[in-house]
Design a protein around this motif. Structure first.
Motif, PDB file in Angstrom:
ATOM      1  N   ILE A  36       0.516  -1.017  -0.353  1.00  0.00           N
ATOM      2  CA  ILE A  36       0.245   0.251   0.272  1.00  0.00           C
ATOM      3  C   ILE A  36       0.774   1.411   0.469  1.00  0.00           C
ATOM      4  O   ILE A  36       1.076   1.459   0.958  1.00  0.00           O
ATOM      5  N   ILE A  37       0.608   2.341  -0.854  1.00  0.00           N
ATOM      6  CA  ILE A  37       1.595   3.049  -1.206  1.00  0.00           C
ATOM      7  C   ILE A  37       0.661   4.401  -0.616  1.00  0.00           C
ATOM      8  O   ILE A  37      -0.658   4.771  -1.237  1.00  0.00           O
ATOM      9  N   SER A  38       1.147   5.764  -0.247  1.00  0.00           N
ATOM     10  CA  SER A  38       0.217   6.891  -0.003  1.00  0.00           C
ATOM     11  C   SER A  38       0.406   7.694  -0.866  1.00  0.00           C
ATOM     12  O   SER A  38       1.711   7.562  -1.161  1.00  0.00           O
ATOM     13  N   LYS A  39      -0.880   7.803  -1.634  1.00  0.00           N
ATOM     14  CA  LYS A  39      -0.624   8.924  -2.452  1.00  0.00           C
ATOM     15  C   LYS A  39      -0.677  10.457  -2.256  1.00  0.00           C
ATOM     16  O   LYS A  39       0.015  10.594  -3.392  1.00  0.00           O
ATOM     17  N   SER A  40      -1.854  10.815  -2.009  1.00  0.00           N
ATOM     18  CA  SER A  40      -2.290  11.630  -2.013  1.00  0.00           C
ATOM     19  C   SER A  40      -3.770  12.316  -1.210  1.00  0.00           C
ATOM     20  O   SER A  40      -3.795  11.063  -0.379  1.00  0.00           O
ATOM     21  N   ILE A  41      -3.378  13.258  -0.145  1.00  0.00           N
ATOM     22  CA  ILE A  41      -4.498  14.029   0.750  1.00  0.00           C
ATOM     23  C   ILE A  41      -4.911  15.497   0.185  1.00  0.00           C
ATOM     24  O   ILE A  41      -4.646  16.009  -0.303  1.00  0.00           O
ATOM     25  N   SER A  42      -6.422  15.257  -0.208  1.00  0.00           N
ATOM     26  CA  SER A  42      -7.405  16.380  -0.885  1.00  0.00           C
ATOM     27  C   SER A  42      -8.230  17.208  -0.622  1.00  0.00           C
ATOM     28  O   SER A  42      -8.688  16.289  -0.250  1.00  0.00           O
ATOM     29  N   ILE A  43      -8.673  17.969  -0.659  1.00  0.00           N
ATOM     30  CA  ILE A  43      -9.805  19.134  -0.819  1.00  0.00           C
ATOM     31  C   ILE A  43     -10.752  19.183  -1.538  1.00  0.00           C
ATOM     32  O   ILE A  43     -10.293  19.898  -2.135  1.00  0.00           O
ATOM     33  N   LEU A  44     -11.957  18.311  -1.125  1.00  0.00           N
ATOM     34  CA  LEU A  44     -12.939  18.345  -2.436  1.00  0.00           C
ATOM     35  C   LEU A  44     -13.784  19.854  -1.713  1.00  0.00           C
ATOM     36  O   LEU A  44     -14.418  19.786  -0.829  1.00  0.00           O
ATOM     37  N   MET A  45     -14.064  20.450  -2.461  1.00  0.00           N
ATOM     38  CA  MET A  45     -15.068  21.529  -2.438  1.00  0.00           C
ATOM     39  C   MET A  45     -15.644  21.867  -3.259  1.00  0.00           C
ATOM     40  O   MET A  45     -17.051  21.623  -3.276  1.00  0.00           O
ATOM     41  N   ASP A  46     -15.882  20.690  -4.472  1.00  0.00           N
ATOM     42  CA  ASP A  46     -17.649  20.635  -4.755  1.00  0.00           C
ATOM     43  C   ASP A  46     -17.127  19.011  -6.042  1.00  0.00           C
ATOM     44  O   ASP A  46     -16.217  18.978  -6.918  1.00  0.00           O
ATOM     45  N   HIS A  47     -18.533  17.695  -5.464  1.00  0.00           N
ATOM     46  CA  HIS A  47     -18.779  16.643  -6.313  1.00  0.00           C
ATOM     47  C   HIS A  47     -19.615  16.104  -6.539  1.00  0.00           C
ATOM     48  O   HIS A  47     -20.926  16.627  -5.499  1.00  0.00           O
ATOM     49  N   ASP A  48     -20.140  15.411  -7.381  1.00  0.00           N
ATOM     50  CA  ASP A  48     -21.245  15.117  -7.278  1.00  0.00           C
ATOM     51  C   ASP A  48     -21.968  14.043  -6.417  1.00  0.00           C
ATOM     52  O   ASP A  48     -23.006  14.344  -6.160  1.00  0.00           O
ATOM     53  N   PHE A  49     -20.814  13.024  -6.021  1.00  0.00           N
ATOM     54  CA  PHE A  49     -21.620  12.217  -5.021  1.00  0.00           C
ATOM     55  C   PHE A  49     -21.210  12.079  -3.637  1.00  0.00           C
ATOM     56  O   PHE A  49     -21.805  11.726  -2.976  1.00  0.00           O
ATOM     57  N   ILE A  50     -20.080  13.120  -2.956  1.00  0.00           N
ATOM     58  CA  ILE A  50     -19.419  12.781  -2.315  1.00  0.00           C
ATOM     59  C   ILE A  50     -19.826  14.213  -1.275  1.00  0.00           C
ATOM     60  O   ILE A  50     -19.621  15.445  -2.331  1.00  0.00           O
ATOM     61  N   PRO A  51     -20.712  14.356  -0.307  1.00  0.00           N
ATOM     62  CA  PRO A  51     -20.628  15.239   0.602  1.00  0.00           C
ATOM     63  C   PRO A  51     -20.009  16.273   0.823  1.00  0.00           C
ATOM     64  O   PRO A  51     -18.398  15.882   0.738  1.00  0.00           O
TER      65      PRO A  51
END
Length: 87
Positions: A36-51
């Motif tokens: 398992i390789i840690s790839k990224s951490i992102s902040i989502l501000m707008d997404h179709d199906f994720i709050p």
């Protein structure tokens, strides 16, 4: 969301995603992986199906050094589970 706190505690976020991934019943997984390789951490501000807003943590799954999939964990700013996605 406090970006500096996320940056300072990124290892905790990756550990959390690893823990959630390891809690998935192996019979439900369509793939096998040995790394398992840690790839990224992102902040989502707008997404179709994720709050949103939320934090997306991406892990890459490898078997014999070949990428076989990705795991995404979605959490809120209090590190509470929102959703997960494996492909």
């Amino acid at each position: 969301m406090d970006l500096s706190s996320i940056r300072k505690n990124k290892n905790d976020y990756y550990k959390l995603a690893n823990d959630y991934l390891k809690n998935i019943d192996s019979n439900e997984l369509d793939i096998s992986f040995d790394k398992i390789i840690s790839k990224s951490i992102s902040i989502l501000m707008d997404h179709d199906f994720i709050p949103t807003p939320c934090i997306e943590i991406k892990l890459e799954l490898q078997n014999n050094q070949i990428k076989v999939g990705n795991y995404f964990l979605y959490i809120d700013e209090n590190k509470q589970f929102l959703d997960e996605f494996l492909f």
